[in-house]
Design a protein around this motif. Sequence first.
Motif, PDB file in Angstrom:
ATOM      1  N   PHE A   9      47.204  27.980  42.204  1.00 52.13           N
ATOM      2  CA  PHE A   9      48.269  28.891  41.798  1.00 52.13           C
ATOM      3  C   PHE A   9      48.839  29.635  42.999  1.00 52.13           C
ATOM      4  CE2 PHE A   9      44.968  32.157  41.709  1.00 52.13           C
ATOM      5  CZ  PHE A   9      45.656  33.332  42.002  1.00 52.13           C
ATOM      6  N   VAL A  10      48.018  29.888  44.017  1.00 51.11           N
ATOM      7  CA  VAL A  10      48.507  30.538  45.234  1.00 51.11           C
ATOM      8  C   VAL A  10      49.393  29.566  46.007  1.00 51.11           C
ATOM      9  CG1 VAL A  10      47.858  31.583  47.447  1.00 51.11           C
ATOM     10  CG2 VAL A  10      46.587  32.162  45.365  1.00 51.11           C
ATOM     11  N   LEU A  11      48.973  28.316  46.106  1.00 51.33           N
ATOM     12  CA  LEU A  11      49.794  27.307  46.782  1.00 51.33           C
ATOM     13  C   LEU A  11      51.142  27.163  46.095  1.00 51.33           C
ATOM     14  CD1 LEU A  11      47.091  24.572  47.483  1.00 51.33           C
ATOM     15  CD2 LEU A  11      48.069  26.220  49.107  1.00 51.33           C
ATOM     16  N   ASP A  12      51.148  27.195  44.769  1.00 47.04           N
ATOM     17  CA  ASP A  12      52.402  27.105  44.015  1.00 47.04           C
ATOM     18  C   ASP A  12      53.299  28.307  44.322  1.00 47.04           C
ATOM     19  OD1 ASP A  12      54.178  25.937  42.024  1.00 47.04           O
ATOM     20  OD2 ASP A  12      53.581  27.635  40.751  1.00 47.04           O
ATOM     21  N   LEU A  13      52.721  29.498  44.323  1.00 49.82           N
ATOM     22  CA  LEU A  13      53.491  30.701  44.660  1.00 49.82           C
ATOM     23  C   LEU A  13      54.012  30.626  46.089  1.00 49.82           C
ATOM     24  CD1 LEU A  13      51.276  33.476  43.031  1.00 49.82           C
ATOM     25  CD2 LEU A  13      53.601  32.839  42.357  1.00 49.82           C
ATOM     26  N   ARG A  14      53.192  30.163  47.006  1.00 45.26           N
ATOM     27  CA  ARG A  14      53.609  30.056  48.408  1.00 45.26           C
ATOM     28  C   ARG A  14      54.801  29.112  48.559  1.00 45.26           C
ATOM     29  NH1 ARG A  14      52.778  34.190  51.036  1.00 45.26           N
ATOM     30  NH2 ARG A  14      50.657  34.935  51.052  1.00 45.26           N
ATOM     31  N   SER A  15      54.862  28.068  47.727  1.00 42.22           N
ATOM     32  CA  SER A  15      55.992  27.134  47.810  1.00 42.22           C
ATOM     33  C   SER A  15      57.300  27.812  47.428  1.00 42.22           C
ATOM     34  CB  SER A  15      55.745  25.910  46.927  1.00 42.22           C
ATOM     35  OG  SER A  15      55.887  26.234  45.551  1.00 42.22           O
ATOM     36  N   LYS A  16      57.205  28.917  46.713  1.00 39.07           N
ATOM     37  CA  LYS A  16      58.399  29.649  46.266  1.00 39.07           C
ATOM     38  C   LYS A  16      58.732  30.849  47.162  1.00 39.07           C
ATOM     39  CE  LYS A  16      57.602  28.388  41.436  1.00 39.07           C
ATOM     40  NZ  LYS A  16      56.856  27.189  41.772  1.00 39.07           N
ATOM     41  N   VAL A  17      57.703  31.525  47.684  1.00 39.42           N
ATOM     42  CA  VAL A  17      57.942  32.759  48.443  1.00 39.42           C
ATOM     43  C   VAL A  17      57.662  32.630  49.933  1.00 39.42           C
ATOM     44  CG1 VAL A  17      57.468  34.203  46.427  1.00 39.42           C
ATOM     45  CG2 VAL A  17      55.643  33.746  48.080  1.00 39.42           C
ATOM     46  N   GLY A  18      57.213  31.477  50.356  1.00 40.59           N
ATOM     47  CA  GLY A  18      56.922  31.298  51.775  1.00 40.59           C
ATOM     48  C   GLY A  18      55.775  32.190  52.208  1.00 40.59           C
ATOM     49  N   THR A  19      55.954  32.843  53.355  1.00 44.10           N
ATOM     50  CA  THR A  19      54.880  33.668  53.918  1.00 44.10           C
ATOM     51  C   THR A  19      54.960  35.127  53.491  1.00 44.10           C
ATOM     52  OG1 THR A  19      56.157  34.128  55.920  1.00 44.10           O
ATOM     53  CG2 THR A  19      54.708  32.191  55.961  1.00 44.10           C
ATOM     54  N   HIS A  20      55.948  35.480  52.673  1.00 43.84           N
ATOM     55  CA  HIS A  20      56.091  36.871  52.228  1.00 43.84           C
ATOM     56  C   HIS A  20      54.805  37.358  51.557  1.00 43.84           C
ATOM     57  CE1 HIS A  20      60.356  37.281  53.102  1.00 43.84           C
ATOM     58  NE2 HIS A  20      60.495  36.046  52.652  1.00 43.84           N
ATOM     59  N   PRO A  21      54.560  38.664  51.583  1.00 45.46           N
ATOM     60  CA  PRO A  21      53.320  39.199  51.007  1.00 45.46           C
ATOM     61  C   PRO A  21      53.157  38.858  49.518  1.00 45.46           C
ATOM     62  CG  PRO A  21      54.440  40.877  52.301  1.00 45.46           C
ATOM     63  CD  PRO A  21      55.382  39.708  52.189  1.00 45.46           C
ATOM     64  N   LEU A  22      51.987  38.382  49.184  1.00 47.82           N
ATOM     65  CA  LEU A  22      51.626  38.127  47.787  1.00 47.82           C
ATOM     66  C   LEU A  22      50.636  39.196  47.340  1.00 47.82           C
ATOM     67  CD1 LEU A  22      50.869  34.304  47.425  1.00 47.82           C
ATOM     68  CD2 LEU A  22      52.810  35.574  46.520  1.00 47.82           C
ATOM     69  N   PRO A  23      50.898  39.856  46.224  1.00 41.37           N
ATOM     70  CA  PRO A  23      49.879  40.760  45.672  1.00 41.37           C
ATOM     71  C   PRO A  23      48.866  39.924  44.896  1.00 41.37           C
ATOM     72  CG  PRO A  23      51.878  40.855  44.351  1.00 41.37           C
ATOM     73  CD  PRO A  23      52.157  39.908  45.485  1.00 41.37           C
ATOM     74  N   LEU A  24      47.607  40.001  45.287  1.00 44.53           N
ATOM     75  CA  LEU A  24      46.553  39.224  44.651  1.00 44.53           C
ATOM     76  C   LEU A  24      45.396  40.140  44.275  1.00 44.53           C
ATOM     77  CD1 LEU A  24      46.519  36.183  47.118  1.00 44.53           C
ATOM     78  CD2 LEU A  24      47.410  36.199  44.776  1.00 44.53           C
ATOM     79  N   VAL A  25      44.675  39.753  43.235  1.00 44.73           N
ATOM     80  CA  VAL A  25      43.490  40.494  42.821  1.00 44.73           C
ATOM     81  C   VAL A  25      42.270  39.712  43.288  1.00 44.73           C
ATOM     82  CG1 VAL A  25      42.163  41.401  40.875  1.00 44.73           C
ATOM     83  CG2 VAL A  25      44.673  41.457  40.823  1.00 44.73           C
ATOM     84  N   GLY A  26      41.411  40.416  44.006  1.00 46.63           N
ATOM     85  CA  GLY A  26      40.171  39.817  44.477  1.00 46.63           C
ATOM     86  C   GLY A  26      38.985  40.532  43.862  1.00 46.63           C
ATOM     87  N   VAL A  27      37.844  39.865  43.890  1.00 48.85           N
ATOM     88  CA  VAL A  27      36.606  40.473  43.406  1.00 48.85           C
ATOM     89  C   VAL A  27      35.537  40.365  44.481  1.00 48.85           C
ATOM     90  CG1 VAL A  27      37.012  40.119  40.942  1.00 48.85           C
ATOM     91  CG2 VAL A  27      35.873  38.334  42.268  1.00 48.85           C
TER      92      VAL A  27
END
Length: 158
Positions: free
Chosen positions: A6-24
Amino acid sequence: MPTPDFVLDLRSKVGTHPLPLVGVTAVVLRDGKVLLGRRSDNGHLTPVTGIVDPGEEPADAAVRETLEEADVVCRVERLAWVHQIPRVTYDNGDQSDYLDITFRCSWVSGEPYPADGEMTEVGWYDVAALGELVLPDMRRRIEAAVADDALARFEGGR
Protein backbone atom coordinates in the motif's frame (compact mmCIF):
# COMPACT_ATOMS: atom_id res chain seq x y z
CA MET A 1 13.18 -3.87 4.68
CA PRO A 2 10.28 -4.76 2.46
CA THR A 3 8.01 -1.81 1.84
CA PRO A 4 4.30 -2.64 2.21
CA ASP A 5 2.40 -2.76 -1.07
CA PHE A 6 0.00 0.00 0.00
CA VAL A 7 2.96 2.33 0.59
CA LEU A 8 4.40 1.50 -2.84
CA ASP A 9 1.00 2.25 -4.37
CA LEU A 10 0.83 5.61 -2.57
CA ARG A 11 4.40 6.41 -3.62
CA SER A 12 3.44 5.85 -7.27
CA LYS A 13 0.93 8.68 -6.85
CA VAL A 14 2.75 11.15 -4.57
CA GLY A 15 6.38 10.51 -5.39
CA THR A 16 8.76 11.40 -2.57
CA HIS A 17 6.40 13.85 -0.83
CA PRO A 18 5.85 13.19 2.89
CA LEU A 19 3.48 10.34 3.68
CA PRO A 20 1.72 10.29 7.05
CA LEU A 21 1.99 6.71 8.30
CA VAL A 22 1.08 4.95 11.53
CA GLY A 23 3.76 2.78 13.05
CA VAL A 24 3.80 0.50 16.06
CA THR A 25 6.46 -0.49 18.54
CA ALA A 26 5.98 -3.75 20.43
CA VAL A 27 7.93 -3.74 23.70
CA VAL A 28 7.70 -7.45 24.50
CA LEU A 29 8.62 -8.36 28.08
CA ARG A 30 9.52 -11.72 29.62
CA ASP A 31 10.90 -12.22 33.14
CA GLY A 32 12.53 -8.78 33.41
CA LYS A 33 13.90 -8.91 29.88
CA VAL A 34 12.87 -7.13 26.69
CA LEU A 35 12.85 -8.54 23.16
CA LEU A 36 15.26 -6.59 20.96
CA GLY A 37 16.59 -7.12 17.49
CA ARG A 38 19.42 -5.65 15.44
CA ARG A 39 17.91 -4.00 12.36
CA SER A 40 19.34 -5.20 9.07
CA ASP A 41 19.13 -1.73 7.47
CA ASN A 42 21.05 0.34 10.04
CA GLY A 43 22.39 -2.06 12.68
CA HIS A 44 20.51 -0.41 15.56
CA LEU A 45 19.18 -2.51 18.41
CA THR A 46 15.43 -1.88 18.77
CA PRO A 47 12.18 -3.42 19.91
CA VAL A 48 9.99 -4.78 17.13
CA THR A 49 8.55 -1.99 14.97
CA GLY A 50 6.38 -1.86 11.88
CA ILE A 51 3.75 -0.09 9.83
CA VAL A 52 0.03 -0.53 10.46
CA ASP A 53 -1.76 -1.86 7.39
CA PRO A 54 -4.90 -0.05 6.14
CA GLY A 55 -7.88 -1.08 8.29
CA GLU A 56 -5.70 -2.93 10.80
CA GLU A 57 -6.01 -2.30 14.53
CA PRO A 58 -2.67 -0.99 15.85
CA ALA A 59 -2.50 -3.57 18.67
CA ASP A 60 -3.03 -6.33 16.09
CA ALA A 61 -0.20 -4.84 14.02
CA ALA A 62 2.14 -5.05 17.03
CA VAL A 63 1.30 -8.74 17.50
CA ARG A 64 1.65 -9.43 13.75
CA GLU A 65 4.99 -7.64 13.45
CA THR A 66 6.40 -9.51 16.47
CA LEU A 67 5.48 -12.84 14.93
CA GLU A 68 6.75 -11.86 11.46
CA GLU A 69 10.06 -10.38 12.61
CA ALA A 70 10.98 -12.56 15.61
CA ASP A 71 8.71 -15.62 15.44
CA VAL A 72 7.46 -14.75 18.92
CA VAL A 73 3.79 -14.74 19.90
CA CYS A 74 2.93 -11.88 22.23
CA ARG A 75 -0.13 -10.40 23.86
CA VAL A 76 -0.68 -6.64 24.04
CA GLU A 77 -1.21 -5.54 27.64
CA ARG A 78 -1.62 -1.81 27.26
CA LEU A 79 -0.92 1.35 25.34
CA ALA A 80 2.32 2.91 26.60
CA TRP A 81 3.15 5.95 24.45
CA VAL A 82 1.88 7.85 21.41
CA HIS A 83 4.25 10.27 19.72
CA GLN A 84 5.13 11.79 16.38
CA ILE A 85 8.56 10.82 15.09
CA PRO A 86 10.51 13.59 13.34
CA ARG A 87 10.25 13.37 9.55
CA VAL A 88 12.30 10.54 8.06
CA THR A 89 13.96 11.05 4.67
CA TYR A 90 15.23 7.85 3.09
CA ASP A 91 18.25 7.54 0.80
CA ASN A 92 15.96 7.50 -2.27
CA GLY A 93 14.36 10.82 -1.21
CA ASP A 94 11.08 9.35 0.07
CA GLN A 95 9.79 11.22 3.13
CA SER A 96 7.56 9.81 5.86
CA ASP A 97 5.94 11.25 8.98
CA TYR A 98 5.34 8.40 11.44
CA LEU A 99 2.91 8.51 14.31
CA ASP A 100 4.31 5.82 16.59
CA ILE A 101 2.05 3.87 18.93
CA THR A 102 4.07 1.97 21.52
CA PHE A 103 2.54 -1.01 23.29
CA ARG A 104 3.61 -2.97 26.35
CA CYS A 105 3.37 -6.62 25.40
CA SER A 106 3.98 -9.88 27.20
CA TRP A 107 5.60 -12.98 25.79
CA VAL A 108 3.25 -15.90 25.13
CA SER A 109 5.38 -18.40 23.21
CA GLY A 110 8.24 -18.87 20.79
CA GLU A 111 11.98 -18.47 20.95
CA PRO A 112 13.20 -15.44 19.02
CA TYR A 113 15.14 -15.61 15.80
CA PRO A 114 15.33 -13.22 12.81
CA ALA A 115 12.38 -14.74 10.96
CA ASP A 116 11.89 -12.41 7.98
CA GLY A 117 15.29 -10.77 7.49
CA GLU A 118 14.35 -7.37 8.92
CA MET A 119 16.59 -8.17 11.89
CA THR A 120 20.03 -9.81 11.79
CA GLU A 121 19.77 -11.06 15.39
CA VAL A 122 16.99 -11.16 17.96
CA GLY A 123 17.11 -11.92 21.67
CA TRP A 124 16.18 -11.11 25.24
CA TYR A 125 17.99 -8.24 26.98
CA ASP A 126 17.92 -7.29 30.65
CA VAL A 127 15.76 -4.16 30.91
CA ALA A 128 17.87 -2.80 33.79
CA ALA A 129 21.12 -3.08 31.79
CA LEU A 130 20.20 -1.41 28.49
CA GLY A 131 22.33 1.68 29.07
CA GLU A 132 23.72 2.85 25.74
CA LEU A 133 22.74 -0.33 23.88
CA VAL A 134 19.71 1.39 22.37
CA LEU A 135 19.23 4.89 20.98
CA PRO A 136 17.46 7.46 23.22
CA ASP A 137 14.14 7.34 21.33
CA MET A 138 13.95 3.55 21.61
CA ARG A 139 15.02 3.70 25.26
CA ARG A 140 12.13 6.12 25.91
CA ARG A 141 9.70 3.70 24.26
CA ILE A 142 10.96 0.86 26.46
CA GLU A 143 10.82 3.05 29.59
CA ALA A 144 7.22 4.03 28.83
CA ALA A 145 6.26 0.38 28.42
CA VAL A 146 7.93 -0.90 31.57
CA ALA A 147 6.72 1.95 33.80
CA ASP A 148 4.59 0.74 36.70
CA ASP A 149 2.15 3.66 36.49
CA ALA A 150 0.21 2.04 33.61
CA LEU A 151 -0.58 5.46 32.17
CA ALA A 152 -0.19 6.07 28.47
CA ARG A 153 2.11 8.95 27.60
CA PHE A 154 1.32 11.46 24.88
CA GLU A 155 3.45 14.17 23.29
CA GLY A 156 2.20 17.65 22.55
CA GLY A 157 -1.28 18.63 23.66
CA ARG A 158 -0.88 22.31 22.87
